[in-house]
Write a protein that holds these residues in place. Structure first.
Motif, PDB file in Angstrom:
ATOM      1  N   PHE A  39      36.133  35.624  30.106  1.00  0.00           N
ATOM      2  CA  PHE A  39      35.434  36.305  31.210  1.00  0.00           C
ATOM      3  C   PHE A  39      36.317  37.167  32.117  1.00  0.00           C
ATOM      4  O   PHE A  39      35.887  38.205  32.562  1.00  0.00           O
ATOM      5  CB  PHE A  39      34.608  35.301  32.038  1.00  0.00           C
ATOM      6  N   THR A  44      44.848  38.774  33.099  1.00  0.00           N
ATOM      7  CA  THR A  44      44.912  37.444  33.728  1.00  0.00           C
ATOM      8  C   THR A  44      45.325  36.357  32.732  1.00  0.00           C
ATOM      9  O   THR A  44      45.180  36.533  31.523  1.00  0.00           O
ATOM     10  CB  THR A  44      43.542  37.071  34.334  1.00  0.00           C
ATOM     11  N   SER A  96      35.736  28.005  32.632  1.00  0.00           N
ATOM     12  CA  SER A  96      36.301  27.426  33.849  1.00  0.00           C
ATOM     13  C   SER A  96      35.355  26.296  34.271  1.00  0.00           C
ATOM     14  O   SER A  96      34.179  26.525  34.571  1.00  0.00           O
ATOM     15  CB  SER A  96      36.417  28.487  34.944  1.00  0.00           C
ATOM     16  N   TYR A  99      32.918  26.243  37.307  1.00  0.00           N
ATOM     17  CA  TYR A  99      31.725  27.099  37.376  1.00  0.00           C
ATOM     18  C   TYR A  99      30.460  26.355  36.968  1.00  0.00           C
ATOM     19  O   TYR A  99      29.377  26.916  37.012  1.00  0.00           O
ATOM     20  CB  TYR A  99      31.865  28.331  36.463  1.00  0.00           C
ATOM     21  N   MET A 193      35.766  34.021  39.255  1.00  0.00           N
ATOM     22  CA  MET A 193      36.855  34.954  39.533  1.00  0.00           C
ATOM     23  C   MET A 193      36.439  36.399  39.246  1.00  0.00           C
ATOM     24  O   MET A 193      36.772  37.313  39.982  1.00  0.00           O
ATOM     25  CB  MET A 193      38.069  34.575  38.672  1.00  0.00           C
ATOM     26  N   VAL A 214      46.801  35.770  40.650  1.00  0.00           N
ATOM     27  CA  VAL A 214      45.802  36.843  40.770  1.00  0.00           C
ATOM     28  C   VAL A 214      46.173  37.909  41.805  1.00  0.00           C
ATOM     29  O   VAL A 214      45.560  38.970  41.837  1.00  0.00           O
ATOM     30  CB  VAL A 214      44.389  36.281  41.078  1.00  0.00           C
ATOM     31  N   PHE A 237      40.404  24.346  32.854  1.00  0.00           N
ATOM     32  CA  PHE A 237      39.742  25.215  31.864  1.00  0.00           C
ATOM     33  C   PHE A 237      39.653  24.501  30.521  1.00  0.00           C
ATOM     34  O   PHE A 237      40.506  23.670  30.197  1.00  0.00           O
ATOM     35  CB  PHE A 237      40.557  26.492  31.624  1.00  0.00           C
ATOM     36  N   MET A 272      52.083  30.224  33.221  1.00  0.00           N
ATOM     37  CA  MET A 272      51.452  30.315  34.540  1.00  0.00           C
ATOM     38  C   MET A 272      52.459  30.041  35.661  1.00  0.00           C
ATOM     39  O   MET A 272      52.536  30.785  36.645  1.00  0.00           O
ATOM     40  CB  MET A 272      50.296  29.324  34.610  1.00  0.00           C
TER      41      MET A 272
HETATM   42  C1  3IO Z   1      41.674  32.123  37.460  1.00  0.00           C
HETATM   43  C2  3IO Z   1      40.488  32.456  36.820  1.00  0.00           C
HETATM   44  C3  3IO Z   1      40.433  33.638  36.109  1.00  0.00           C
HETATM   45  C4  3IO Z   1      41.523  34.491  36.038  1.00  0.00           C
HETATM   46  C5  3IO Z   1      42.707  34.162  36.660  1.00  0.00           C
HETATM   47  C6  3IO Z   1      42.777  32.977  37.363  1.00  0.00           C
HETATM   48  N1  3IO Z   1      43.797  32.431  38.078  1.00  0.00           N
HETATM   49  C7  3IO Z   1      43.393  31.255  38.616  1.00  0.00           C
HETATM   50  C8  3IO Z   1      42.097  31.034  38.254  1.00  0.00           C
HETATM   51  C9  3IO Z   1      41.309  29.850  38.654  1.00  0.00           C
HETATM   52  C10 3IO Z   1      40.045  30.230  39.349  1.00  0.00           C
HETATM   53  O1  3IO Z   1      40.047  30.618  40.491  1.00  0.00           O
HETATM   54  C11 3IO Z   1      38.820  30.145  38.619  1.00  0.00           C
HETATM   55  O2  3IO Z   1      37.823  30.615  39.158  1.00  0.00           O
HETATM   56  O3  3IO Z   1      38.789  29.596  37.517  1.00  0.00           O
END
Ligand code: 3IO
Length: 342
Positions: A39, A44, A96, A99, A193, A214, A237, A272
């Motif tokens: 998504f 990212t 994620s 969500y 996100m 981010v 995740f 990360m």
């Molecule tokens: C996240 C989600 C998508 C892209 C980069 C990201 N870095 C940290 C997260 C965690 C997050 O805020 C989420 O909504 O999963």
């Protein structure tokens, strides 16, 4: 002696060309093609780990498997991936956990303020938890790997120096992390996100609660110049595969993917943790962001005020037949294992 007549030899030539064509094409065309939906934008970390997984699987299956990746919600979006992978619109998808409140009573334990300080340790601990419990919540899927974000912090348009500055401030989060924000006086707005850039742009939210990667990868440093360290919860995740796709894979391919599960969790965590530092350095350099630490007294208040969320989680876990105390003890054991005291 073999005599080859004209007809026979024509037949032989045709057969040989057919054999050659087949073997040549099997060298170049993969026998198995898999689609992988993600998504957030390609830069990212969930998408970076996806590309790494694709390369490793293609290499380790000698090209037998080819993976088509779809970053940036081009195949399935943040909230449609779960159902989409179940229905086979994509073979693989990135989910994620935060969500889908209520859908993952076990894995959501990682949305709690557990004191994990790195993505590497939390990702390995999450994978261990999944392996040990093989929870019902994923029974409709094959889980290929799991990982977490780095610990969450505040990225805001105005400086948050003490808890007072947070009062009533609209901030983007998701799942239990939204509840963490309300426990400490902010006004959470839950969204994925991928919906956050527009919400920040329009002023629907004044900042977000997530990990610092981010700032660079979504360019949030441009609009959120103040970064307050809280090192609270991570976002867990799961990378899920359609169950009949999985069942149709040959054993050697299944082995490659099974062997990659833990390794991919660790790779992603390490990527990360390093990337958070790169992102902060980049954001300082490019936008002159300010990194803020809250007074110890406020950090202690955060700890106290978020404690009831752990009780909440236990109650919900109990109604899903999960022994919350035992799980919390395991997760604390993993933290001690993967984060040896410095
Ligand atoms: C996240 C989600 C998508 C892209 C980069 C990201 N870095 C940290 C997260 C965690 C997050 O805020 C989420 O909504 O999963």
């Amino acid at each position: 002696m073999i005599r080859i007549g004209r007809i026979t030899s024509l037949f032989t030539v045709l057969m040989m060309s057919a054999v050659m064509f087949c073997s040549v094409s099997s060298l170049y065309a993969a026998e198995i093609s898999l689609s992988y939906a993600n998504f957030p934008p390609a830069k990212t970390f969930p998408c970076v780990q996806m590309e790494r997984w694709k390369v490793e699987v293609e290499k380790r299956t000698s090209g037998k498997v080819q993976v088509q990746t779809y970053p940036g919600s081009t195949l399935l979006g943040a909230k449609t991936t779960l159902r989409g992978v179940m229905q086979g619109q994509a073979d693989i998808g990135c989910v994620s956990i935060a969500y889908h409140p209520g859908a993952f009573p076990l894995s959501s334990v990682f949305e709690l303020p557990l004191g994990y300080t790195t993505s590497t340790s939390a990702s390995l601990a999450l994978w261990d938890l999944f392996q040990k419990h093989q929870p019902k919540e994923f029974k409709k899927f094959k889980v290929l790997t799991m990982f977490t974000s780095a610990p969450s912090n505040l990225m805001t348009k105005t400086p948050i120096r003490t808890l007072k500055d947070l009062n009533g401030l609209e901030l983007r989060a998701s799942g239990i992390l939204s509840k963490i924000l309300s426990s400490i006086g902010a006004t959470p707005v839950s969204m994925p996100m991928s919906a956050t850039p527009e919400a920040l742009q329009k002023g629907v939210v004044k900042g977000l609660f997530s990990s610092f990667d981010v700032l660079k990868d979504m360019n949030f440093a441009e609009i959120c110049r103040y970064e307050t360290v809280t090192n609270t919860a991570v976002y867990p995740f799961a990378i899920i595969m359609n169950l009949s796709t999985w069942e149709g894979l040959p054993d050697d391919v299944k082995k490659v993917m099974n062997d990659l599960g833990r390794e991919q969790a660790e790779w992603t965590g390490k990527y990360m943790d390093q990337h958070v530092n790169d992102s902060l350095a980049w954001s300082k350099e490019k936008y002159g962001i300010e990194l803020i630490t809250m007074p110890d007294a406020d950090m202690n208040i955060i700890k106290e005020k978020t404690l009831p969320l752990i009780e909440d989680w236990k109650t919900k876990a109990a109604s899903a037949d999960i022994d919350g105390d035992a799980v919390l003890a395991e997760v604390e054991g993993s933290r001690a294992l993967y984060e040896p005291a410095k």
